[in-house]
Design a protein around this motif. Structure first.
Motif, PDB file in Angstrom:
ATOM      1  N   VAL A 275      11.338   6.623  -7.762  1.00 16.38           N
ATOM      2  CA  VAL A 275      10.176   6.278  -8.593  1.00 16.38           C
ATOM      3  C   VAL A 275       8.961   5.948  -7.721  1.00 16.38           C
ATOM      4  CG1 VAL A 275       9.247   4.653 -10.279  1.00 16.38           C
ATOM      5  CG2 VAL A 275      11.628   5.458 -10.459  1.00 16.38           C
ATOM      6  N   GLU A 276       7.825   6.510  -8.109  1.00  9.62           N
ATOM      7  CA  GLU A 276       6.527   6.085  -7.590  1.00  9.62           C
ATOM      8  C   GLU A 276       5.770   5.397  -8.728  1.00  9.62           C
ATOM      9  OE1 GLU A 276       4.084   9.074  -5.892  1.00  9.62           O
ATOM     10  OE2 GLU A 276       5.413   9.464  -4.188  1.00  9.62           O
ATOM     11  N   TRP A 277       5.423   4.136  -8.525  1.00  7.41           N
ATOM     12  CA  TRP A 277       4.637   3.392  -9.521  1.00  7.41           C
ATOM     13  C   TRP A 277       3.229   3.241  -8.936  1.00  7.41           C
ATOM     14  CZ3 TRP A 277       7.522   0.124 -13.399  1.00  7.41           C
ATOM     15  CH2 TRP A 277       6.667  -0.404 -14.356  1.00  7.41           C
ATOM     16  N   ARG A 278       2.282   3.937  -9.534  1.00  6.29           N
ATOM     17  CA  ARG A 278       0.938   4.044  -8.970  1.00  6.29           C
ATOM     18  C   ARG A 278      -0.041   3.168  -9.768  1.00  6.29           C
ATOM     19  NH1 ARG A 278       0.802   8.725  -5.812  1.00  6.29           N
ATOM     20  NH2 ARG A 278      -1.465   8.831  -5.977  1.00  6.29           N
ATOM     21  N   VAL A 293      -7.855  -6.306   0.606  1.00  2.00           N
ATOM     22  CA  VAL A 293      -6.783  -5.876  -0.306  1.00  2.00           C
ATOM     23  C   VAL A 293      -5.456  -6.280   0.313  1.00  2.00           C
ATOM     24  CG1 VAL A 293      -5.669  -3.940  -1.463  1.00  2.00           C
ATOM     25  CG2 VAL A 293      -8.138  -3.893  -1.097  1.00  2.00           C
ATOM     26  N   GLU A 294      -4.566  -6.853  -0.487  1.00  2.00           N
ATOM     27  CA  GLU A 294      -3.231  -7.163   0.010  1.00  2.00           C
ATOM     28  C   GLU A 294      -2.201  -6.958  -1.090  1.00  2.00           C
ATOM     29  OE1 GLU A 294      -2.235 -11.604   0.226  1.00  2.00           O
ATOM     30  OE2 GLU A 294      -4.421 -11.581   0.528  1.00  2.00           O
ATOM     31  N   ALA A 295      -0.974  -6.720  -0.676  1.00  2.00           N
ATOM     32  CA  ALA A 295       0.115  -6.499  -1.621  1.00  2.00           C
ATOM     33  C   ALA A 295       0.645  -7.827  -2.141  1.00  2.00           C
ATOM     34  CB  ALA A 295       1.237  -5.719  -0.952  1.00  2.00           C
ATOM     35  N   VAL A 296       1.174  -7.802  -3.367  1.00  2.00           N
ATOM     36  CA  VAL A 296       1.823  -8.966  -3.982  1.00  2.00           C
ATOM     37  C   VAL A 296       3.261  -8.576  -4.329  1.00  2.00           C
ATOM     38  CG1 VAL A 296       1.841 -10.560  -5.933  1.00  2.00           C
ATOM     39  CG2 VAL A 296      -0.341  -9.847  -4.928  1.00  2.00           C
ATOM     40  N   GLY A 297       4.206  -9.363  -3.861  1.00  2.00           N
ATOM     41  CA  GLY A 297       5.612  -9.154  -4.229  1.00  2.00           C
ATOM     42  C   GLY A 297       6.310  -8.103  -3.398  1.00  2.00           C
ATOM     43  N   PRO A 299       5.648  -4.388  -0.858  1.00  2.00           N
ATOM     44  CA  PRO A 299       4.625  -3.627  -0.132  1.00  2.00           C
ATOM     45  C   PRO A 299       4.287  -2.333  -0.874  1.00  2.00           C
ATOM     46  CG  PRO A 299       6.758  -3.336   0.907  1.00  2.00           C
ATOM     47  CD  PRO A 299       6.959  -4.374  -0.168  1.00  2.00           C
ATOM     48  N   PHE A 300       3.113  -1.813  -0.588  1.00  2.00           N
ATOM     49  CA  PHE A 300       2.729  -0.522  -1.157  1.00  2.00           C
ATOM     50  C   PHE A 300       2.106   0.356  -0.076  1.00  2.00           C
ATOM     51  CE2 PHE A 300      -1.102  -3.160  -2.070  1.00  2.00           C
ATOM     52  CZ  PHE A 300      -2.089  -2.387  -1.461  1.00  2.00           C
ATOM     53  N   LYS A 314       7.087   2.249  -4.191  1.00  2.00           N
ATOM     54  CA  LYS A 314       8.201   3.189  -4.249  1.00  2.00           C
ATOM     55  C   LYS A 314       9.522   2.448  -4.456  1.00  2.00           C
ATOM     56  CE  LYS A 314       6.015   6.899  -1.653  1.00  2.00           C
ATOM     57  NZ  LYS A 314       6.209   7.999  -0.682  1.00  2.00           N
ATOM     58  N   PHE A 315      10.332   3.004  -5.379  1.00  2.00           N
ATOM     59  CA  PHE A 315      11.650   2.453  -5.694  1.00  2.00           C
ATOM     60  C   PHE A 315      12.677   3.584  -5.612  1.00  2.00           C
ATOM     61  CE2 PHE A 315       8.422   0.122  -7.988  1.00  2.00           C
ATOM     62  CZ  PHE A 315       8.783  -1.206  -7.849  1.00  2.00           C
TER      63      PHE A 315
END
Length: 554
Positions: A275-278, A293-297, A299-300, A314-315
């Motif tokens: 899965v790609e969650w965009r 900009v930073e990731a939460v929870g 990485p992206f 990505k999952f």
């Protein structure tokens, strides 16, 4: 343009006289602010450096109840408007001396050595009088539809407008509008310039007065908590920069922290692989700049899609038993913006870029552009108008005439919304897009969230009640110009404010133009809403934190 927070003056604090309920006209006398409270008639004198406040007219306050306009002339005489009348008095005894009477309520007043200017909402005009004889010289057109106050700087007239949430700068001789800017708060009621001794620059202060909804305790009621309203009034600097080459003015900016986070909590058993969650990131625009900009929870990976930044999570798989939080946090500058484009600027425009018709003149979002009701509306909305800017304006007013605002759980197509006569912001946008595109006007949807408009509440988490969309239309040789979908539809049948026609307030955040804000891919293929709605998989959390106020640098 470069923005420098250090350019804020040392006395940038908001001025709030403790007992004031409805400040309107304001003037400066040396380093003191004189302000009138229309409700109780108090004439306040406020020291800018200490905030020390006194009531000047403690024995003659009755004559000033209902006063909205205030001015001081070169001989330190005070001029003020009450109901239809204009008076003057000295600052020693405050005995009113009648000067003239208007046919309708007089709102604001400004005075020069030879001339007096008085605003009047009912007539929609600025009355100009000879100061010596009291005779009317002429009248100028007032630019807005609300109650306007007025001051003078050199050869310029400056006006506030309560309904337009706008300050206008006009040529004093002709009344021609030079530019305007959106104020950071609603209902501006007065304005005055202060010459800062440190910088030698003029700082524009604006008064505000409005009723704020609140929840109050009522021990005498069966409902312990009840909805009520309380007065809010204060004076705050309006920082601005007008760029005539780019045809827009920027006003008070704020540094905000915006977090968008998804909480993965599927409603049913599901299994998606690879899965790609965009999720799109905020944009860089003339009124919005990204600092970090930073990731939460989780990485992206950041990708560029059609020139826009997208966070890709990505999952290996997503199942009904998984729980995650993931998203991004962005620190960005946001500003009020108001474009200064006239119909004359839109005569003899070049054609649209070659790729625009296939992107921005088609029905690519269930706009019902081939239905009879929408085809007829597109023709009726513009009549015989040929000027592109006037076409857009006519379409906006037509949509406002046809729809009333109402929140719904789903968005219907424009033909259904038009028949029903009620629409959410998304349905307003859909109808606007359909009518514009059928008339050859390139346009697109913009969003996604508005920060709760409380810029005095710093470093506190603020959550919007819902998402929001508006639109942009394209003017060849000028570019994309914003237009709000529904907030200016405040009166049935008009007249409608123009504050957000070619303008946005500071609290709009621009995310995703021409691309989806959020979507999923599984094994390289889009996951359609009909298959698995994102709302069935996750709960989104949106949070704003206002960090500080910013001022533009010339």
């Amino acid at each position: 343009m470069i923005f420098d927070p250090a350019s804020l003056p040392s006395h940038r604090q908001t001025i709030r006289p403790i007992s004031a309920t409805a400040l309107h006209g304001i003037v400066f006398q040396d380093n003191k602010l004189i302000a009138i409270d229309a409700k109780n008639g108090y004439l306040y004198q406020i020291a800018l450096d200490t905030g020390h406040t006194t009531v000047l007219n403690s024995h003659r306050w009755q004559e000033f109840v209902g006063t909205t306009g205030l001015a001081i002339d070169d001989q330190n005489n005070l001029w003020f408007t009450t109901r239809e009348n204009l008076y003057c008095c000295t600052l020693e005894d405050f005995t009113p001396k009648f000067f003239t009477r208007l046919p309708y309520t007089a709102n604001g007043v400004a005075v020069t050595a030879n001339t007096i200017y008085v605003t009047c909402q009912r007539s929609g005009q600025i009355f100009i009088f000879d100061r010596q004889s009291g005779r009317e010289i002429t009248r100028l057109y007032a630019p807005g539809i609300g109650i306007e106050n007025i001051t003078i700087r050199g050869e310029e007239l400056w006006l506030t407008d309560t309904l337009e949430q706008t300050v206008y700068c006009l040529d004093r001789a002709t009344g021609e509008q030079l530019f305007s800017m959106i104020t950071p708060f609603e209902s501006p009621t007065g304005l005055a310039f202060y010459r800062d001794a440190n910088s030698g620059k003029d700082i524009l202060y604006v008064a505000y007065a409005f009723q704020e909804p609140c929840i109050r305790d009522n021990p005498n009621s069966e409902q312990v908590h009840e909805l009520s309203y309380r007065p809010r009034t204060f004076v705050h600097p309006l920082y601005f920069h007008y760029d005539p080459a780019k045809k827009y003015a920027l006003s008070n900016g704020y540094l905000i922290e915006l977090s968008y986070v998804e909480e993965l909590e599927p409603l049913y058993n599901i299994e998606l692989k690879d899965v790609e969650w965009r999720i799109a990131l905020p944009l860089e625009t003339p009124r919005q700049k990204i600092r970090s900009v930073e990731a939460v929870g989780l990485p992206f990976i950041e990708e560029i899609q059609d020139g826009q930044r997208v966070a890709v999570f990505k999952f290996e798989q997503i199942t009904g038993k998984q729980r995650h939080i993931f998203g991004w946090k962005v620190v960005l500058e946001v500003w009020g913006i108001k474009y200064q484009i006239t119909p004359q600027d839109c005569e003899d425009l070049p054609p649209l870029p070659a790729d625009f018709p296939d992107r921005y003149l088609i029905d690519n979002d269930d706009l019902a552009m081939n239905t009879e009701i929408i085809l007829n509306a597109a023709e009726e909305a513009i009549g015989r108008e040929t000027n592109l800017l006037r076409k857009v304006y006519s379409i906006r007013n037509y949509v406002y005439d046809q729809l009333s605002y109402g929140i719904k759980p789903n968005i219907d197509t424009p033909d259904i919304a038009l028949r029903r006569g009620v629409g959410s912001c998304g349905e307003y946008v859909g109808l606007l897009l359909a009518l514009c595109r059928l008339n050859g006007i390139a346009c697109r949807t913009v969003g996604r969230y508005k920060c709760p408009p409380h810029p005095l509440e710093r470093n506190l988490p603020l959550e919007p009640d819902y998402n929001h969309v508006w639109m942009e239309f394209y003017l060849p040789s000028i570019g994309w110009v914003p237009m709000e979908s529904n907030p200016d539809d405040i009166f049935e049948g008009g007249p409608y404010p123009n504050r957000f026609f070619m303008g946005l307030a500071w609290y709009h955040t621009e995310i995703a133009k021409d691309i989806p804000f959020e979507r999923m891919l599984s094994q390289g293929q889009p996951v359609l809403k009909t298959q698995v709605p994102i709302g069935d998989l996750a709960i989104n959390h949106v949070q704003f934190v206002i960090l500080e106020e910013l001022a533009p640098k010339d």
